[in-house]
Design an enzyme around this catalytic site. Structure first.
Site: not given
Ligand code: FBP
Length: 552
Positions: A90, A154, A184-185, A211-212, A214, A260, A428
């Site tokens: 993300g 992803r 993390d992944d 990065k994230t 969350d 999150g 955000g």
């Molecule tokens: P990452 O852990 O890859 O940074 O993504 C987190 C996130 O923003 C979450 O908060 C949310 O649930 C998810 O991505 C949404 O994913 P997508 O962009 O695939 O809709």
């Protein structure tokens, strides 16, 4: 893409570089670390990274230290380096600054160095879709939000054919290193790549960057993932505005779901920033094994208590992963997962209800039809419920309304309940980065460059001591394996980077619990306003939870 006046102004911002990166430095190995769980087993799975196959001491921390300026006796400066970079997962504000920091470092190292940006995330590495990043192009992305310079995705690089495809791309570009910017992944996959490359004599070093939004990729060595600070500031601005509106109009409860997925760091930080009447924290819900009724009862208690004082308005924050942590709903999801894996038709709700345990069947029956459908059909490619697509905020509103209606009949509640639902997530993730994220990301990118130049692999770039001015931040690398443990995934134990959840004994959660009773009863709203970019303002301060953790 057209820049606004503000984004053009932000392009001129020059992040302060930690002194150790700005001057001559050396990369030195430091103290040893074990994996955070299952050390022996993980070392067995990563023999080259652990050093068990070549006699090296396992899992060494890496530190950048100031070095004497090079003299004539040191010979010519380093040769040009070829590096690759990929964004994974993300979006998170600051990603462009990581890439620019990396490029700036390489140019300082040797102006003949090259940076290859893989397009569209890990798939771009496997398909060798790329562009060479130049200073001219990068200049337009300084301190800008988004990942659109090279895009993200992803996909995972973990199976043998995927690792081989990645190795081919790295060989084609003669890469000295590849920098994986991800959560993390993605960083778990970075460790798998680093091991594969070492095992097959491929020279490309693999370095991760945390990065994230969350905020769940952190530990004693990694203070925070980038993007969290900006996202929380963007969400908190809107929450603060809504809270003031609620207090002014005195007629609505606003239920706000916040991104999150697994951890509630975003909700906790936004609560500390804005002082809502209720903030649900998944880790607390799970630790207490609260069911849906228990959660709803608590929200209804606050609403009833406020109604008794004539306050029929307020703000309720809900982490997006809540349904996966509410005891009876998470049991229901697990049972649904089993049924779907057995091939039961996801739209045949009658058969599904009949196949559930009586407890889960009861919870399933109580859910509004829309939510039932979302639990069954909103699945990602790995079969996980897509929590950001589930309208948990509406589910809680409906359940609270039912509970308040019951209390009204019983004569224990006399208020009015009108509720509005909001979801803050995607807005955000790509904001202009806060001063903190802009500065932190530039330093992370430069740190990643220094680690590759220092011949390090299987490490995450780390920038620490963030409570100090940026010039005094320390820089280094943490072995990716030191963050790993074994987790049961799809029926087998898998080595993965451990997610950092909200610590119920930690200073941020304790500060929240010390205040939440007062926030529930009174109107103690705090409206932090927009991200401030003027460095004389509060804009440079990193988030409150980080400050509490660092000062504890
Ligand atoms: P990452 O852990 O890859 O940074 O993504 C987190 C996130 O923003 C979450 O908060 C949310 O649930 C998810 O991505 C949404 O994913 P997508 O962009 O695939 O809709």
């Amino acid at each position: 893409f057209t820049g606004s006046e503000l984004s053009l102004e932000r392009a001129k911002y020059r992040p302060v570089l930690p002194a150790v990166l700005a001057g001559p430095h050396a990369v030195r190995e430091g103290e040893s670390r074990d994996c955070c769980g299952d050390h022996e087993l993980i070392c067995g799975l990563f023999p080259h990274l652990c050093g068990t196959s070549n006699g090296h001491t396992p899992l060494k921390m890496v530190h950048l230290t100031a070095a004497a300026p090079a003299g004539p006796e040191d010979g010519p400066p380093g040769r040009p380096l070829q590096l690759g970079v990929v964004l994974s997962g993300g979006q998170a504000s600051g990603g462009h600054n990581v890439i620019i920091g990396l490029h700036d470092y390489l140019q300082r190292w040797h102006p003949g160095s090259t940076l290859v940006g893989f397009l569209g995330g890990p798939a771009g590495v496997m398909n060798n879709r790329y562009k060479v990043l130049t200073a001219d192009e990068l200049d337009g992305y300084r301190n800008q939000g988004g990942f659109h310079l090279i895009g993200s995705g992803r996909d995972k690089i973990e199976k043998a054919d995927q690792l081989e495809a990645a190795a081919r791309a790295c060989a084609q570009h003669n890469l000295d290193g590849i920098v994986i910017i991800g959560g993390d992944d993605s960083n778990t996959n970075a460790a798998v790549m680093a091991e594969h490359f070492l095992a097959h004599g491929i020279k490309t070093r693999v370095v991760g960057v945390p990065k994230t939004i969350d905020g769940d990729l952190k530990n004693a060595d990694v203070p925070i993932s980038f993007g969290f600070d900006t996202a929380c500031k963007v969400f908190s601005e809107s929450i603060g505005n809504i809270a003031i509106d609620a207090m002014s109009a005195k007629k609505y409860y606003h239920f706000i779901k916040l991104m999150g997925r697994a951890a509630s760091h975003v909700t906790l930080e936004c609560a500390l920033q804005t002082h809502p009447q209720v903030a649900l924290i998944c880790e607390e819900v799970e630790a207490n094994r609260w069911g849906l009724k228990g959660v709803v009862r608590q929200v209804a208690d606050v609403i009833a208590q406020r109604a008794a004082e004539g306050r029929n308005y307020g703000v309720v924050l809900i982490p997006e992963g809540l349904v996966e942590h509410v005891h009876d709903v998470s049991t229901l999801i697990a049972e649904l997962n089993e049924l779907l894996a057995q091939g039961v038709n996801a739209v045949d709700e009658e058969t599904i209800a009949a196949s559930l345990t009586p407890e889960s069947a009861e919870v399933f029956a109580q859910l509004p039809p829309g939510i039932r459908g979302e639990l069954l059909q909103e699945r990602d490619p790995h079969g996980n419920v897509q929590v950001s697509h589930i309208e948990t905020e509406k589910l809680i509103i409906k359940a609270v309304a039912t509970e308040l209606a019951r209390r009204k009949v019983a004569g224990t509640y006399k208020g009015k309940f009108a509720a509005l639902a909001h979801f803050f997530g995607y807005e955000g993730r790509c904001s202009l980065p806060s001063n903190f994220d802009a500065t932190y990301c530039n330093a992370l990118g430069q740190a990643a460059g220094a680690l590759v130049a220092g011949n390090q692999t299987g490490v995450m770039a780390t920038v620490s001591e963030l409570q100090l001015p940026a010039s005094q931040w320390t820089v280094g690398g943490t072995p990716l394996l030191s963050m790993m443990h074994l987790e049961r995934r799809a029926g087998r134990d898998k080595p993965v980077i451990k997610k950092a959840l909200v610590e119920l004994e930690g200073p941020a959660f304790k500060a929240f619990t010390a205040w939440r009773g007062q926030w529930a009863a009174k109107d103690c709203v705090r409206s932090p306003g927009p991200i401030q970019f003027d460095s004389s303002s509060f804009g440079d301060l990193a988030c409150i939870s980080l400050a509490l953790e660092r000062n504890a």
